[in-house]
Write an enzyme that holds these catalytic residues in place. Structure first.
Site, PDB file in Angstrom:
ATOM      1  N   ASP A  80       0.846  -1.193   0.000  1.00  0.00           N
ATOM      2  CA  ASP A  80       0.000   0.000   0.000  1.00  0.00           C
ATOM      3  C   ASP A  80       0.889   1.253   0.000  1.00  0.00           C
ATOM      4  O   ASP A  80       1.856   1.334   0.771  1.00  0.00           O
ATOM      5  CB  ASP A  80      -0.866  -0.055   1.271  1.00  0.00           C
ATOM      6  CG  ASP A  80      -1.925   1.039   1.318  1.00  0.00           C
ATOM      7  OD1 ASP A  80      -2.396   1.457   0.255  1.00  0.00           O
ATOM      8  OD2 ASP A  80      -2.296   1.449   2.440  1.00  0.00           O
ATOM      9  N   GLY A 179      -7.251   8.526   7.570  1.00  0.00           N
ATOM     10  CA  GLY A 179      -7.373   8.793   8.999  1.00  0.00           C
ATOM     11  C   GLY A 179      -8.807   8.969   9.473  1.00  0.00           C
ATOM     12  O   GLY A 179      -9.766   8.787   8.709  1.00  0.00           O
TER      13      GLY A 179
HETATM   14  P1  13P Z   1      -8.655   5.062   5.951  1.00  0.00           P
HETATM   15  O1  13P Z   1      -7.718   5.869   6.770  1.00  0.00           O
HETATM   16  O2  13P Z   1      -9.904   5.826   5.625  1.00  0.00           O
HETATM   17  O3  13P Z   1      -8.986   3.746   6.565  1.00  0.00           O
HETATM   18  O4  13P Z   1      -7.959   4.757   4.534  1.00  0.00           O
HETATM   19  C1  13P Z   1      -6.994   3.740   4.429  1.00  0.00           C
HETATM   20  C2  13P Z   1      -6.252   3.764   3.148  1.00  0.00           C
HETATM   21  O5  13P Z   1      -6.587   4.448   2.200  1.00  0.00           O
HETATM   22  C3  13P Z   1      -5.063   2.923   3.055  1.00  0.00           C
HETATM   23  O6  13P Z   1      -4.393   3.067   1.836  1.00  0.00           O
HETATM   24  O1  G3H Z   2      -2.890   4.955   3.827  1.00  0.00           O
HETATM   25  C1  G3H Z   2      -2.354   4.789   4.890  1.00  0.00           C
HETATM   26  C2  G3H Z   2      -2.683   3.594   5.702  1.00  0.00           C
HETATM   27  O2  G3H Z   2      -3.708   3.896   6.616  1.00  0.00           O
HETATM   28  C3  G3H Z   2      -1.437   3.116   6.391  1.00  0.00           C
HETATM   29  O3  G3H Z   2      -1.037   3.978   7.376  1.00  0.00           O
HETATM   30  O4  G3H Z   2       1.355   4.540   6.992  1.00  0.00           O
HETATM   31  O5  G3H Z   2       0.335   4.632   9.283  1.00  0.00           O
HETATM   32  O6  G3H Z   2       0.751   2.438   8.171  1.00  0.00           O
HETATM   33  P1  G3H Z   2       0.459   3.901   7.987  1.00  0.00           P
HETATM   34 ZN    ZN Z   3      -4.530   5.068   1.076  1.00  0.00          ZN
END
Ligand code: 13P
Ligand code: G3H
Ligand code: ZN
Length: 305
Positions: A80, A179
């Protein structure tokens, strides 16, 4: 079964459902998500951020997800928001079946150049690539709503980007943000913009920042001491609309974080004599299962595995 995202998301878009892409950092979240996926017969994308990799170690995460993929439902191992090209290369070499290159903060041409580079590495290993165009950011990151809207994905540019890079899926900015504090007043998702994008971009579209900050989970967390009064998420009806209009992958992290910590807060409060971490973590795990199952129902991925 470990699979890539390419065919999975093409089918989802065609059939107007979305595959849940849920973030993990540890075994607790992974076990809860896999329980939900098996129970609901839903394909699942298990995604780890660069932050998760720094926290847990890529090798531990890969080993855990490989075990999860022994279950019957299709499982994707996805990176991600890959921004560091070294981490992306490592993920591709070490067995991730899908990666995101997030060059959304870079100038357009640099985003295109880097996305193409990642795609060359990924194709050699049969790995799928998600790219991003537009700023998925909160209103607090901009001075005015007008300024924020200027950073949303432009449909024409999205078409040019998808055609030039040949990415497998595209993350777009239509007003969501990451978030728990997504909106100050009314929630506003630009579904009209999504419709315009979906008219021209025919690859699967990805919605980030899609957590709902569910009322009952928020209330439980607050009851046990969380100070998150201003937290506000995306409405279920907006998610349903987005899925009708081309979104085939929906990213959720915050709702699972909220569920886990609400359950753990409750256990720590109610079980002051208990020191066995398994007993203190279990209610958090059960709440994550429930949240994951609710998402599978909302996204209509339930029964598709
Ligand atoms: P949220 O913070 O809305 O759960 O989104 C998560 C996200 O887009 C991870 O890539
Ligand atoms: O898009 C972000 C995800 O919520 C992951 O968050 O970078 O704190 O692991 P993080
Ligand atoms: Zn994201």
């Amino acid at each position: 079964m470990l699979i890539t995202t390419k065919k999975l998301l093409i089918t989802a878009r065609a059939k107007k459902y979305a595959v849940p892409a849920l973030n993990i950092n540890d075994l607790e979240a992974l076990k809860a998500i896999m329980f939900a996926a098996e129970k609901m017969r839903s394909p699942i994308i298990i995604q780890t951020s660069e932050g998760a990799i720094h926290y847990a170690g890529m090798n531990y995460l890969i080993a855990m997800i490989r075990v999860a993929a022994k279950e019957k439902v299709p499982v994707v191992m996805h990176l991600d928001h890959g921004k560091d090209l070294k981490i992306i290369k490592q993920a591709i070499q070490n067995g991730y079946t899908s990666v995101m290159y997030d060059g959304s903060a870079l100038p357009y041409n640099e985003n295109v150049r880097n996305t193409k580079k990642v795609i060359t590495w990924a194709r050699a290993k049969g790995v799928s690539v998600e790219a991003e165009l537009g700023a998925i950011a909160g209103i607090e990151d901009f001075v005015t709503v007008k300024e924020r809207d200027a950073h949303l994905t432009d449909p024409k540019q999205a078409l040019a980007f998808a055609q030039t890079t040949k990415c497998d899926s595209l993350a777009v900015a239509i007003g969501t943000s990451h978030g728990a504090y997504k909106f100050k007043g009314q929630t506003h998702i630009d579904i009209d913009r999504l419709k315009e994008i979906a008219k021209v971009v025919k690859i699967p579209i990805v919605l980030h920042g899609a957590s709902g900050v569910m009322e009952d989970v928020k209330a439980l967390a607050e009851h046990y001491g969380a100070k998150i009064g201003a937290a506000r998420g995306v409405l279920d009806k907006d998610i349903a609309q987005a899925i009708k209009h081309g979104v085939a992958k929906v990213n959720i992290d915050t709702d699972l974080r909220l569920a886990f910590t609400a359950g753990v807060r409750e256990a720590i409060h109610d079980l002051p004599k208990v020191i066995d971490p398994r007993k203190l973590l279990e209610p958090g795990n059960l709440l994550m299962r429930e949240v994951a199952m609710r998402k599978m129902t909302l996204f209509k991925s339930s029964g598709k595995a």
